[in-house]
Design a protein around this motif. Structure first.
Motif, PDB file in Angstrom:
ATOM      1  N   SER A  68      14.684  -2.872   9.376  1.00  0.00           N
ATOM      2  CA  SER A  68      14.830  -3.414   8.021  1.00  0.00           C
ATOM      3  C   SER A  68      13.837  -4.537   7.763  1.00  0.00           C
ATOM      4  O   SER A  68      13.228  -4.611   6.686  1.00  0.00           O
ATOM      5  N   LEU A  69      13.663  -5.406   8.742  1.00  0.00           N
ATOM      6  CA  LEU A  69      12.710  -6.510   8.592  1.00  0.00           C
ATOM      7  C   LEU A  69      11.280  -6.007   8.417  1.00  0.00           C
ATOM      8  O   LEU A  69      10.505  -6.570   7.642  1.00  0.00           O
ATOM      9  N   LYS A  70      10.931  -4.940   9.117  1.00  0.00           N
ATOM     10  CA  LYS A  70       9.586  -4.376   8.964  1.00  0.00           C
ATOM     11  C   LYS A  70       9.390  -3.830   7.545  1.00  0.00           C
ATOM     12  O   LYS A  70       8.308  -3.960   6.969  1.00  0.00           O
ATOM     13  N   LYS A 117      -0.187  -7.320  -5.181  1.00  0.00           N
ATOM     14  CA  LYS A 117      -0.092  -6.887  -6.576  1.00  0.00           C
ATOM     15  C   LYS A 117       0.141  -8.027  -7.568  1.00  0.00           C
ATOM     16  O   LYS A 117      -0.091  -7.856  -8.756  1.00  0.00           O
ATOM     17  N   SER A 118       0.597  -9.153  -7.070  1.00  0.00           N
ATOM     18  CA  SER A 118       0.942 -10.253  -7.968  1.00  0.00           C
ATOM     19  C   SER A 118      -0.300 -10.839  -8.624  1.00  0.00           C
ATOM     20  O   SER A 118      -1.321 -11.051  -7.981  1.00  0.00           O
ATOM     21  N   GLU A 119      -0.196 -11.085  -9.903  1.00  0.00           N
ATOM     22  CA  GLU A 119      -1.301 -11.701 -10.634  1.00  0.00           C
ATOM     23  C   GLU A 119      -1.178 -13.222 -10.669  1.00  0.00           C
ATOM     24  O   GLU A 119      -2.155 -13.917 -10.873  1.00  0.00           O
ATOM     25  N   ASP A 120       0.025 -13.721 -10.457  1.00  0.00           N
ATOM     26  CA  ASP A 120       0.274 -15.158 -10.439  1.00  0.00           C
ATOM     27  C   ASP A 120      -0.098 -15.711  -9.060  1.00  0.00           C
ATOM     28  O   ASP A 120       0.439 -15.290  -8.039  1.00  0.00           O
ATOM     29  N   ALA A 153       2.824 -17.189  -7.034  1.00  0.00           N
ATOM     30  CA  ALA A 153       3.701 -16.132  -6.522  1.00  0.00           C
ATOM     31  C   ALA A 153       3.030 -15.414  -5.355  1.00  0.00           C
ATOM     32  O   ALA A 153       3.676 -15.121  -4.338  1.00  0.00           O
ATOM     33  N   ARG A 154       1.743 -15.141  -5.481  1.00  0.00           N
ATOM     34  CA  ARG A 154       0.991 -14.479  -4.412  1.00  0.00           C
ATOM     35  C   ARG A 154       1.057 -15.301  -3.121  1.00  0.00           C
ATOM     36  O   ARG A 154       1.279 -14.768  -2.033  1.00  0.00           O
ATOM     37  N   LYS A 155       0.903 -16.609  -3.279  1.00  0.00           N
ATOM     38  CA  LYS A 155       0.937 -17.497  -2.121  1.00  0.00           C
ATOM     39  C   LYS A 155       2.320 -17.494  -1.469  1.00  0.00           C
ATOM     40  O   LYS A 155       2.443 -17.413  -0.243  1.00  0.00           O
ATOM     41  N   VAL A 156       3.365 -17.553  -2.284  1.00  0.00           N
ATOM     42  CA  VAL A 156       4.737 -17.549  -1.755  1.00  0.00           C
ATOM     43  C   VAL A 156       5.033 -16.232  -1.040  1.00  0.00           C
ATOM     44  O   VAL A 156       5.604 -16.225   0.060  1.00  0.00           O
ATOM     45  N   PHE A 157       4.653 -15.112  -1.643  1.00  0.00           N
ATOM     46  CA  PHE A 157       4.871 -13.821  -0.995  1.00  0.00           C
ATOM     47  C   PHE A 157       4.122 -13.744   0.333  1.00  0.00           C
ATOM     48  O   PHE A 157       4.663 -13.255   1.338  1.00  0.00           O
ATOM     49  N   HIS A 158       2.898 -14.218   0.352  1.00  0.00           N
ATOM     50  CA  HIS A 158       2.101 -14.182   1.578  1.00  0.00           C
ATOM     51  C   HIS A 158       2.723 -15.056   2.669  1.00  0.00           C
ATOM     52  O   HIS A 158       2.843 -14.627   3.821  1.00  0.00           O
ATOM     53  N   GLU A 159       3.125 -16.258   2.312  1.00  0.00           N
ATOM     54  CA  GLU A 159       3.745 -17.173   3.293  1.00  0.00           C
ATOM     55  C   GLU A 159       5.043 -16.566   3.839  1.00  0.00           C
ATOM     56  O   GLU A 159       5.311 -16.643   5.040  1.00  0.00           O
ATOM     57  N   SER A 172       7.115  -4.762   2.018  1.00  0.00           N
ATOM     58  CA  SER A 172       7.329  -5.032   0.585  1.00  0.00           C
ATOM     59  C   SER A 172       6.726  -6.370   0.176  1.00  0.00           C
ATOM     60  O   SER A 172       6.072  -6.475  -0.870  1.00  0.00           O
ATOM     61  N   LEU A 173       6.936  -7.391   0.996  1.00  0.00           N
ATOM     62  CA  LEU A 173       6.371  -8.709   0.686  1.00  0.00           C
ATOM     63  C   LEU A 173       4.843  -8.658   0.644  1.00  0.00           C
ATOM     64  O   LEU A 173       4.214  -9.264  -0.223  1.00  0.00           O
ATOM     65  N   GLY A 174       4.254  -7.922   1.582  1.00  0.00           N
ATOM     66  CA  GLY A 174       2.797  -7.771   1.589  1.00  0.00           C
ATOM     67  C   GLY A 174       2.295  -7.078   0.333  1.00  0.00           C
ATOM     68  O   GLY A 174       1.289  -7.471  -0.253  1.00  0.00           O
ATOM     69  N   ALA A 175       3.032  -6.056  -0.082  1.00  0.00           N
ATOM     70  CA  ALA A 175       2.646  -5.339  -1.300  1.00  0.00           C
ATOM     71  C   ALA A 175       2.772  -6.240  -2.523  1.00  0.00           C
ATOM     72  O   ALA A 175       1.899  -6.244  -3.397  1.00  0.00           O
TER      73      ALA A 175
END
Length: 68
Positions: free
Chosen positions: A13-15, A27-30, A33-39, A20-23
């Motif tokens: 599940s974690l994988k 895809k994020s334009e903000d 938000a991109r930084k938060v998803f990446h972190e 999903s977080l990487g995607a």
């Protein structure tokens, strides 16, 4: 369901969450938000590595769990 199989299911599940977080990060334009998803993706990778190590320990200690 054994503890070993539950841990492996959690790892799976974690994988999926990491993917999903990487995607979302890609895809994020903000920018924020991109930084938060990446972190968060990086933090999830660290958790995955820790759990993978624990799975290896479980399989060495209890060979019957290997391959579940």
């Amino acid at each position: 369901m054994t503890v070993a199989s539950q841990v492996k299911q959690c790892l799976s599940s974690l994988k999926g969450i990491e993917a999903s977080l990487g995607a979302f990060a890609l895809k994020s334009e903000d920018e924020e938000a991109r930084k938060v998803f990446h972190e968060t993706c990086l933090q999830t990778r660290r958790v995955i590595a820790d759990i993978e190590n624990r799975v290896g320990e479980m399989e060495r200690e209890e060979p019957q769990y290997k391959g579940f």
